[in-house]
Design an enzyme around this catalytic site. Sequence first.
Site, mmCIF file in Angstrom:
data_model
loop_
_atom_site.group_PDB
_atom_site.id
_atom_site.type_symbol
_atom_site.label_atom_id
_atom_site.label_comp_id
_atom_site.label_asym_id
_atom_site.label_seq_id
_atom_site.Cartn_x
_atom_site.Cartn_y
_atom_site.Cartn_z
ATOM 1 N N ASN A 6 -23.875 0.326 27.097
ATOM 2 C CA ASN A 6 -23.125 -0.629 26.275
ATOM 3 C C ASN A 6 -21.717 -0.060 26.082
ATOM 4 O O ASN A 6 -21.530 0.872 25.303
ATOM 5 C CB ASN A 6 -23.851 -0.798 24.930
ATOM 6 C CG ASN A 6 -23.097 -1.697 23.973
ATOM 7 O OD1 ASN A 6 -22.118 -2.343 24.333
ATOM 8 N ND2 ASN A 6 -23.561 -1.737 22.728
ATOM 9 N N LYS A 8 -19.196 -1.465 24.743
ATOM 10 C CA LYS A 8 -18.539 -1.950 23.515
ATOM 11 C C LYS A 8 -17.090 -2.356 23.816
ATOM 12 O O LYS A 8 -16.836 -2.934 24.868
ATOM 13 C CB LYS A 8 -18.655 -0.887 22.411
ATOM 14 C CG LYS A 8 -20.124 -0.446 22.224
ATOM 15 C CD LYS A 8 -20.362 0.364 20.987
ATOM 16 C CE LYS A 8 -21.845 0.737 20.917
ATOM 17 N NZ LYS A 8 -22.201 1.463 19.713
ATOM 18 N N HIS A 93 -27.162 -7.039 18.625
ATOM 19 C CA HIS A 93 -26.779 -5.626 18.452
ATOM 20 C C HIS A 93 -26.417 -5.399 16.986
ATOM 21 O O HIS A 93 -25.851 -6.273 16.329
ATOM 22 C CB HIS A 93 -25.601 -5.283 19.363
ATOM 23 C CG HIS A 93 -25.291 -3.818 19.345
ATOM 24 N ND1 HIS A 93 -24.514 -3.246 18.368
ATOM 25 C CD2 HIS A 93 -25.698 -2.809 20.154
ATOM 26 C CE1 HIS A 93 -24.454 -1.938 18.592
ATOM 27 N NE2 HIS A 93 -25.155 -1.646 19.667
ATOM 28 N N GLU A 95 -24.092 -3.915 15.571
ATOM 29 C CA GLU A 95 -22.682 -4.146 15.209
ATOM 30 C C GLU A 95 -22.403 -5.644 15.052
ATOM 31 O O GLU A 95 -21.585 -6.050 14.221
ATOM 32 C CB GLU A 95 -21.761 -3.485 16.253
ATOM 33 C CG GLU A 95 -21.740 -1.974 16.037
ATOM 34 C CD GLU A 95 -21.558 -1.141 17.293
ATOM 35 O OE1 GLU A 95 -21.042 -1.644 18.307
ATOM 36 O OE2 GLU A 95 -21.942 0.055 17.253
ATOM 37 N N GLU A 165 -33.033 0.285 18.001
ATOM 38 C CA GLU A 165 -31.872 1.117 17.705
ATOM 39 C C GLU A 165 -31.745 1.284 16.196
ATOM 40 O O GLU A 165 -31.221 0.391 15.513
ATOM 41 C CB GLU A 165 -30.597 0.452 18.219
ATOM 42 C CG GLU A 165 -30.566 0.252 19.711
ATOM 43 C CD GLU A 165 -29.126 0.119 20.209
ATOM 44 O OE1 GLU A 165 -28.715 0.969 21.003
ATOM 45 O OE2 GLU A 165 -28.424 -0.802 19.794
ATOM 46 N N GLY A 171 -23.939 5.955 17.128
ATOM 47 C CA GLY A 171 -22.604 6.538 17.092
ATOM 48 C C GLY A 171 -22.451 7.644 16.062
ATOM 49 O O GLY A 171 -21.343 8.057 15.744
ATOM 50 N N SER A 207 -27.233 7.335 19.748
ATOM 51 C CA SER A 207 -26.831 8.725 20.041
ATOM 52 C C SER A 207 -27.647 9.382 21.156
ATOM 53 O O SER A 207 -27.917 10.577 21.106
ATOM 54 C CB SER A 207 -26.858 9.575 18.770
ATOM 55 O OG SER A 207 -25.905 9.087 17.834
#
Length: 251
Positions: A6, A8, A93, A95, A165, A171, A207
């Site tokens: 991904n 991003k 996702h 985010e 996730e 991150g 991560s």
Amino acid sequence: MIFAANWKMNMSPVEARRFAQAFLQAVPLEAHREIWFFPPAVTLAAAVAAFRRRPDVRCGVQDVHWESSGAFTGAISVPLAASAGATVALVGHSERRHLFGESDEDTRKKVTAVLSGQLTPLLCVGETLGERERGDTMAVVLRQLEAALHGRDPEEVSRVVVAYEPVWAIGTGQNATPDDAARVHALVRATLEGLGASSPQVLYGGSVKPENVGALLAQREVDGVLVGGASLDSATWADVVLQGSSAAAPG
Ligand code: PGA
């Protein structure tokens, strides 16, 4: 086994071409392994072209709108994504859920659109740190899965790939232990089977890097990984794929 990158809001078309050249030299084609890339939409066509000789690579979009066309400034529909070569789409996702306010209901509509456009949805689920600390991990994951998938045809559920996730691991450099991941994956798999899926695939994300991918993929329950930061450099991403492949549990 699926290794999904991904990217991003990173990677221009020029950078993607350069990345593909180096990556494809380092990572040979291998049976039972797919490598998926989710570039930003402006880079999708360049990525599709750069990887076109490799049948093990699929490219997709990071988000879609549920409508197929219309006045939705800034959004991308499934037919538009498909016309640029996407065969997969991320949905839900964290985010999108947490920074852009996407609801479970939005996620459901997006899964519907992706399935009807004959793309593969990669549906992301996972709990926040607060939810984890309250002991709500399983309840949150179950709610997100059911909201997106309940009431669908088993054939459709079978086409959905899920990524677990944990939001607190994305991150941050922290990740779930392989045992923790395996426990949640077992719940995801059982839920998908309960909804009629045949041989569901469940990826882990948050991560993931060359140093921890082996221990994660050694878990039978983990069928692949979804990776952000460590997928942005071609040598690091090649390392994730190669190390992960050699450590993966058989079958
Ligand atoms: P990360 O991102 O690998 O940088 O934690 C994973 C993701 O958001 O899919």
